[in-house]
Each structure stands twice: as structure tokens, then as C-alpha cells.
Enzyme design. Structure first.
Site, PDB file in Angstrom:
ATOM      1  N   TYR A 174      56.204  55.005  25.157  1.00  0.00           N
ATOM      2  CA  TYR A 174      55.619  55.054  26.510  1.00  0.00           C
ATOM      3  C   TYR A 174      54.111  55.219  26.430  1.00  0.00           C
ATOM      4  O   TYR A 174      53.368  54.603  27.181  1.00  0.00           O
ATOM      5  CB  TYR A 174      56.230  56.211  27.314  1.00  0.00           C
ATOM      6  CG  TYR A 174      55.831  56.128  28.766  1.00  0.00           C
ATOM      7  CD1 TYR A 174      56.569  55.370  29.662  1.00  0.00           C
ATOM      8  CD2 TYR A 174      54.687  56.772  29.227  1.00  0.00           C
ATOM      9  CE1 TYR A 174      56.179  55.258  30.988  1.00  0.00           C
ATOM     10  CE2 TYR A 174      54.298  56.665  30.547  1.00  0.00           C
ATOM     11  CZ  TYR A 174      55.046  55.909  31.425  1.00  0.00           C
ATOM     12  OH  TYR A 174      54.650  55.786  32.727  1.00  0.00           O
ATOM     13  N   PHE A 193      39.843  30.904  43.134  1.00  0.00           N
ATOM     14  CA  PHE A 193      41.221  30.735  42.701  1.00  0.00           C
ATOM     15  C   PHE A 193      42.090  31.479  43.701  1.00  0.00           C
ATOM     16  O   PHE A 193      41.679  32.494  44.261  1.00  0.00           O
ATOM     17  CB  PHE A 193      41.468  31.222  41.263  1.00  0.00           C
ATOM     18  CG  PHE A 193      42.884  30.926  40.857  1.00  0.00           C
ATOM     19  CD1 PHE A 193      43.283  29.621  40.643  1.00  0.00           C
ATOM     20  CD2 PHE A 193      43.841  31.926  40.805  1.00  0.00           C
ATOM     21  CE1 PHE A 193      44.604  29.316  40.368  1.00  0.00           C
ATOM     22  CE2 PHE A 193      45.171  31.620  40.527  1.00  0.00           C
ATOM     23  CZ  PHE A 193      45.551  30.310  40.305  1.00  0.00           C
ATOM     24  N   THR A 194      43.308  30.978  43.895  1.00  0.00           N
ATOM     25  CA  THR A 194      44.163  31.473  44.990  1.00  0.00           C
ATOM     26  C   THR A 194      44.352  32.996  44.956  1.00  0.00           C
ATOM     27  O   THR A 194      44.062  33.690  45.927  1.00  0.00           O
ATOM     28  CB  THR A 194      45.531  30.778  44.941  1.00  0.00           C
ATOM     29  OG1 THR A 194      46.067  30.900  43.615  1.00  0.00           O
ATOM     30  CG2 THR A 194      45.411  29.302  45.285  1.00  0.00           C
ATOM     31  N   ASP A 198      36.301  35.866  35.426  1.00  0.00           N
ATOM     32  CA  ASP A 198      37.735  35.601  35.362  1.00  0.00           C
ATOM     33  C   ASP A 198      37.884  34.772  34.093  1.00  0.00           C
ATOM     34  O   ASP A 198      37.717  33.560  34.102  1.00  0.00           O
ATOM     35  CB  ASP A 198      38.194  34.823  36.593  1.00  0.00           C
ATOM     36  CG  ASP A 198      39.647  34.376  36.462  1.00  0.00           C
ATOM     37  OD1 ASP A 198      40.235  34.532  35.380  1.00  0.00           O
ATOM     38  OD2 ASP A 198      40.191  33.858  37.452  1.00  0.00           O
ATOM     39  N   LYS A 217      47.351  32.094  29.812  1.00  0.00           N
ATOM     40  CA  LYS A 217      46.712  30.800  29.525  1.00  0.00           C
ATOM     41  C   LYS A 217      46.129  30.834  28.104  1.00  0.00           C
ATOM     42  O   LYS A 217      46.852  30.707  27.131  1.00  0.00           O
ATOM     43  CB  LYS A 217      45.633  30.497  30.569  1.00  0.00           C
ATOM     44  CG  LYS A 217      46.194  30.084  31.933  1.00  0.00           C
ATOM     45  CD  LYS A 217      46.672  31.249  32.740  1.00  0.00           C
ATOM     46  CE  LYS A 217      46.904  30.910  34.193  1.00  0.00           C
ATOM     47  NZ  LYS A 217      47.424  32.078  34.934  1.00  0.00           N
ATOM     48  N   ARG A 275      47.339  20.903  44.621  1.00  0.00           N
ATOM     49  CA  ARG A 275      46.126  21.724  44.693  1.00  0.00           C
ATOM     50  C   ARG A 275      45.242  21.083  45.732  1.00  0.00           C
ATOM     51  O   ARG A 275      44.319  20.345  45.450  1.00  0.00           O
ATOM     52  CB  ARG A 275      45.402  21.819  43.347  1.00  0.00           C
ATOM     53  CG  ARG A 275      46.174  22.533  42.266  1.00  0.00           C
ATOM     54  CD  ARG A 275      46.014  24.050  42.237  1.00  0.00           C
ATOM     55  NE  ARG A 275      46.859  24.776  43.163  1.00  0.00           N
ATOM     56  CZ  ARG A 275      47.262  26.044  42.950  1.00  0.00           C
ATOM     57  NH1 ARG A 275      46.936  26.692  41.872  1.00  0.00           N
ATOM     58  NH2 ARG A 275      47.979  26.670  43.865  1.00  0.00           N
TER      59      ARG A 275
HETATM   60  N1  F0G Z   1      42.639  33.167  37.533  1.00  0.00           N
HETATM   61  C1  F0G Z   1      42.847  31.880  37.298  1.00  0.00           C
HETATM   62  C2  F0G Z   1      41.681  30.966  37.099  1.00  0.00           C
HETATM   63  C3  F0G Z   1      44.151  31.378  37.222  1.00  0.00           C
HETATM   64  O1  F0G Z   1      44.341  30.086  36.994  1.00  0.00           O
HETATM   65  C4  F0G Z   1      45.239  32.270  37.423  1.00  0.00           C
HETATM   66  C5  F0G Z   1      46.605  31.787  37.389  1.00  0.00           C
HETATM   67  C6  F0G Z   1      44.971  33.609  37.674  1.00  0.00           C
HETATM   68  C7  F0G Z   1      43.649  34.026  37.712  1.00  0.00           C
HETATM   69  C8  F0G Z   1      46.058  34.608  37.924  1.00  0.00           C
HETATM   70  O2  F0G Z   1      46.715  34.939  36.777  1.00  0.00           O
HETATM   71  O3  F0G Z   1      49.048  34.089  37.105  1.00  0.00           O
HETATM   72  O4  F0G Z   1      48.510  35.741  35.313  1.00  0.00           O
HETATM   73  O5  F0G Z   1      48.511  36.430  37.687  1.00  0.00           O
HETATM   74  N2  F0G Z   1      46.886  30.587  37.444  1.00  0.00           N
HETATM   75  C9  F0G Z   1      48.201  29.993  37.356  1.00  0.00           C
HETATM   76  C10 F0G Z   1      48.069  28.515  37.498  1.00  0.00           C
HETATM   77  C11 F0G Z   1      49.210  30.598  38.258  1.00  0.00           C
HETATM   78  O6  F0G Z   1      49.110  27.851  37.523  1.00  0.00           O
HETATM   79  O7  F0G Z   1      46.954  27.994  37.550  1.00  0.00           O
HETATM   80  P1  F0G Z   1      48.288  35.313  36.716  1.00  0.00           P
END
Ligand code: F0G
Length: 474
Positions: free
Chosen positions: A73, A125-126, A216, A259, A397
Site C-alpha cells: 500500500y 484537448f477534451t 501536457d 500514449k 474529432r
Molecule cells: N491529453 C491528451 C493530449 C490526450 O490525448 C489525452 C487522452 C489526455 C490528455 C487524457 O489522458 O486518457 O489517460 O485520461 N487522449 C486519448 C485519445 C483518450 O484517444 O486521444 P487519459
């Protein structure tokens, strides 16, 4: 002499069978999924290019590391291995593991943004923007205008426009800015990199105003590779050194290890700011787990640590981006509109051609389906049609991903309306890429018969994940 083939710098030890289905079967499945590729079952997919996130093939070395998981833990030895890997490769002093990137974004946004403050980003990014907004922050797009034009061949479309930053400071004052959120290989711009020169100038600007840069860093190695290939002065410099130079301009980063880091789950916050580190450790306990595991098993942290060393191997990263270029090249040859820059040919002795975006080929759905207006979701339509044609899964996208403006409630209408064909790392061969290309070509030839969609269910946040659509019957 002919240009010599460069093969993958690894061989295959384990295989996973793929399942092929009939067109009739896929028509039924896409209907059941509301024409949203996120809602398909993966077993119904033949070649899965939904995302490069968490879909990498791990190496034998990473799998071996998983057997060395210390599932304590507190104070797992794998945490210390991970900490050392981040220190050595990214160059940041402090690290807080999280289960994935958005958890790192959540903690960072909550701790670093005062309600009403702006967070300039090179496009959005979303999940990153969602967390900024949830913390009361306001997203401010500071990417260069070229990034919004899919046909523009600028080699560094991820660059920041410093005039846009100046304008924000003039209008709102320095204290209205929480931090700069800078993403390498900007996902929503088509995986386009920034240059070191631009980063250097942005960092000088930020330093003058006392505003920190928080990267990021999700696809930073791919950006480092483009700098090596495209930027004067960096040819032949190891990506490992380029990455370190890049990160040295930031106070820290959030990271989705799913990634670049070549694992199926994981993430972290890394920083040189001791006070932020202390507060992030306090907060991670509430949402993720103790600060020495952050929602990960010990074995997962070990796999991340080993992936971090593997990702900076120059042969690996060249072969990865070259595969993206292979697919992009096939589509371009057939006249299919994709996000440029065009991968012009490098000198014969160069290691690689000039590639497209780092992680994916982005098909320009607006030009592919000019007869489908943007409020009939051309990219959503094209992604669904591609699945029906061949069982290949891509991702919208465009306007669906962009969501609605929180103040007006209207669709945010992005200039880019793209289908992303995202390539998992070390998973598929170039013959798989050829199958994908042939399916795109078939659709392009029959494009006039493809009709748009209407949205019949819309979740309030991150709607693209679960929205449902139906075909428009004329
Ligand atoms: N920042 C970027 C540029 C990303 O592409 C993603 C995730 C995240 C942050 C968030 O990271 O998924 O580990 O919580 N991108 C995925 C995609 C979902 O398909 O592009 P995560």
C-alpha cells in the site's frame, strides 16, 4: 540506389487473433451503437484505430517487470523505480502517480486555477479543457492560426502565437492567467508538433510575466522526434536529449502514460514546484490512492518506468512515426484529403521521410464529404461508414467532440472536422495499414452516396463518448 527499407526494431513474440465480420453484421452493429464508434464492442472491430491510448503492445521487458510488482500500500519499490525514470528522462524532481492523464489534469486544475482565471492552451484537448472549466477556469486558444487550416503545410502547427498571449495579458492582466498549458504533438490539431524555437520564445515570454508552463506531456517524445527531423540544429541529436531540453522549459507536466510511455494504464504529475507537489500528494489520496501508487498497482508503475526508457529509443520512435507516414502516404496518393503537412521526401541518406502527425492520420471529413453540412456531423458519418465498409474503427474529432459553449449553449463549431485513424504503438503491421487505406479509397470513390446523421441523444459533458445518432433519410 533505392531507398532502403527500415523495419520495426523488434520481432513478434505473442499474437492476438483478429476477428473478421460481414458487412451485414457491421450494419447491424453500428445501428445498435447509435452510429458512434465509441459504443461498438471491440470484438466486433477488425482493425482498431479508435485511439493510441492504452492500446500499445508492451515489450517482454515490461511484462517481465510486471512480475516484479511490489503490491504494498505504501512505499512500493516500483514507485521509486518510476520516480527515477521520470527524473532521468523527463528531468522533473517530484512525481505523483495517477491512474491516467485526466486524473493528473483534475488535480492540477483544482490546485492551480482560481475561478475566473484563464488557461491559455495550444488548442484544446477534451478532458484537459473539461477539467479547466470544472475548476472555474477559462480556456484560451493561443495556437497559431495555421493549426486551424488542415491544408496548411506549416511544419510546426503546434506552435504558440505569442501575440495572442500578449493580447490576453493586455486585456485581462497577468494575474488573470493561471498557467500556460502547452501540449506537444497537439492531438486536436492533427498530432502536429511545436518547434523548440517557438517553445524557447514562449518560455521567455512566460518567464518575463512570471507565468509557469505546465506541459501536457502525453505525446512529447513524438514531438521531440519531429524536432529532430524538421528543425535546423537538431538532426542527429538523440530524442532523449531533445525531450529533456523541451521539458526543461516547464515547471512540470501532467501525463497520460497510455500514449508515449507504452503501457495500457497509468499517468502522473511531475513538477519542480515543491509546494504544488505537497498539495498534489494531499489531493491524490482523496481521488486516486496514496501518493506512492496513485490508483495504480505496483506492477503497472514498473511497466510505466520501463516504457519510459524504451520510448526514447531513436529506432523505435522513427519506426512508429514512419508507420503513421505509411498510412498517410497511401491516402495522399489516392487524393484523399488529410491533414497536412505533406510528407515531402527527405534526402536519400536520411533516416525517415518527413512524416505527418505523430500518432494518427486525420482524414478531413469536410473535404471528403462536402455535401454533408457540419451540423449533420460529417466526421461522425465518415467514421461510421468506414466501420461498415471494413470493420476499421476510427474516431470523430470535429463538431461532436468540440461540444457546446458553456455560456451560449450552442455547438462550438471547430474549423477542423476530422476522422482520426490513430495508430497503436507496436501493434499493427503495414499490411494492416494497407487494408485501412483501401477501405478509405473505396469510400472516397463512393462518397456521393454517403448521407449525414442527426443526433438523437446528447449527454451534457464530453458528449462524443456516448452521443447517439441516426441516419438522415432524405
Ligand atoms: N491529453 C491528451 C493530449 C490526450 O490525448 C489525452 C487522452 C489526455 C490528455 C487524457 O489522458 O486518457 O489517460 O485520461 N487522449 C486519448 C485519445 C483518450 O484517444 O486521444 P487519459
Amino acid at each position: 540506389m533505392h531507398k532502403r527499407t527500415i523495419a520495426e526494431p523488434y520481432k513478434i513474440k505473442v499474437v492476438e487473433p483478429l476477428r473478421m465480420t460481414t458487412r451485414h453484421y457491421r450494419e447491424e452493429k453500428i445501428r445498435e451503437a447509435g452510429h458512434n464508434t465509441f459504443l461498438l464492442r471491440s470484438e466486433d472491430v477488425y482493425i482498431d484505430l479508435l485511439t493510441d491510448s492504452g492500446t500499445s503492445a508492451m515489450s517482454d521487458n515490461q511484462w517481465a517487470g510486471m512480475m516484479l510488482g511490489d503490491e504494498a500500500y505504501a512505499g512500493s519499490r516500483n514507485f521509486y523505480t518510476l520516480e527515477r525514470a521520470v527524473q532521468e528522462i523527463y528531468g522533473f524532481r517530484y512525481i505523483v502517480p495517477t491512474h491516467q492523464g485526466r486524473a493528473a489534469e483534475h488535480i492540477t486544475s483544482q490546485l492551480r486555477i482560481e475561478p475566473g482565471q484563464y488557461v491559455p492552451m495550444n488548442m484544446y484537448f477534451t478532458t484537459t479543457r473539461e477539467h479547466v472549466e470544472r475548476a472555474g477556469g477559462i480556456f484560451y486558444d493561443c495556437i497559431i492560426d495555421e493549426a486551424h487550416d488542415p491544408a496548411n503545410p506549416h511544419p510546426f502547427k503546434g506552435n504558440v502565437d505569442i501575440a495572442k498571449l500578449d493580447r490576453l495579458v493586455q486585456e485581462k492582466g497577468r494575474d488573470a492567467i493561471a498557467y500556460l498549458s502547452i501540449a506537444p504533438c497537439v492531438n486536436m490539431a492533427g498530432g502536429q508538433p511545436f518547434s523548440m524555437d517557438n517553445l524557447h520564445r514562449v518560455a521567455a515570454w512566460a518567464g518575463r510575466h512570471g507565468i509557469p508552463i505546465i506541459f501536457d506531456a502525453t505525446r512529447a517524445v513524438e514531438n521531440a522526434y519531429f524536432i529532430q527531423q524538421r528543425e535546423p540544429g537538431y538532426a542527429g541529436k538523440p530524442v532523449r536529449e531533445i525531450l529533456q531540453e523541451m521539458m526543461s522549459y516547464g515547471e512540470g507536466c501532467t501525463m497520460s502514460s497510455k500514449k508515449d510511455n507504452l503501457v495500457n494504464i497509468g499517468g502522473f504529475i511531475a513538477t519542480n514546484n515543491e509546494e504544488f507537489f505537497t498539495r498534489a500528494k494531499e489531493m491524490v489520496v482523496v481521488f486516486e490512492g496514496l501518493h506512492t501508487y496513485g490508483g495504480l498497482a505496483g506492477r503497472d508503475m514498473e511497466a510505466v518506468a520501463r516504457g519510459i526508457y524504451e520510448m526514447v529509443d531513436d529506432a523505435y520512435i522513427a519506426s512508429r512515426v514512419r508507420q503513421v507516414e505509411h498510412l498517410g502516404g497511401r491516402l495522399r496518393e489516392a487524393g484523399i484529403p488529410i491533414v497536412e503537412p505533406i510528407g515531402g521526401h527527405a534526402p536519400e541518406d536520411a533516416l525517415v521521410d518527413r512524416p505527418d502527425g505523430g500518432h494518427a492520420v486525420f482524414v478531413d471529413a469536410k473535404r471528403f464529404l462536402p455535401h454533408v453540412p457540419q451540423d449533420e456531423f460529417p466526421a461522425q458519418t465518415l467514421a461510421a461508414a468506414l466501420y461498415v465498409d471494413s470493420g476499421v474503427r476510427g474516431m470523430e474529432r470535429g463538431i461532436v467532440s468540440a461540444g457546446r459553449d458553456p455560456t451560449t449553449g450552442n455547438h462550438r463549431v471547430p474549423k477542423l472536422e476530422l476522422v482520426r485513424l490513430t495508430i497503436p504503438r507496436r501493434v499493427y503491421t503495414n499490411l494492416h495499414m494497407d487494408v485501412v487505406a483501401e477501405s478509405c479509397i473505396t469510400l472516397y470513390e463512393g462518397r456521393k452516396a454517403i448521407r449525414g446523421l442527426k443526433m438523437v441523444y446528447e449527454p451534457p459533458e464530453l458528449r462524443f463518448f456516448q452521443a447517439r445518432f441516426e441516419p438522415i433519410i432524405p
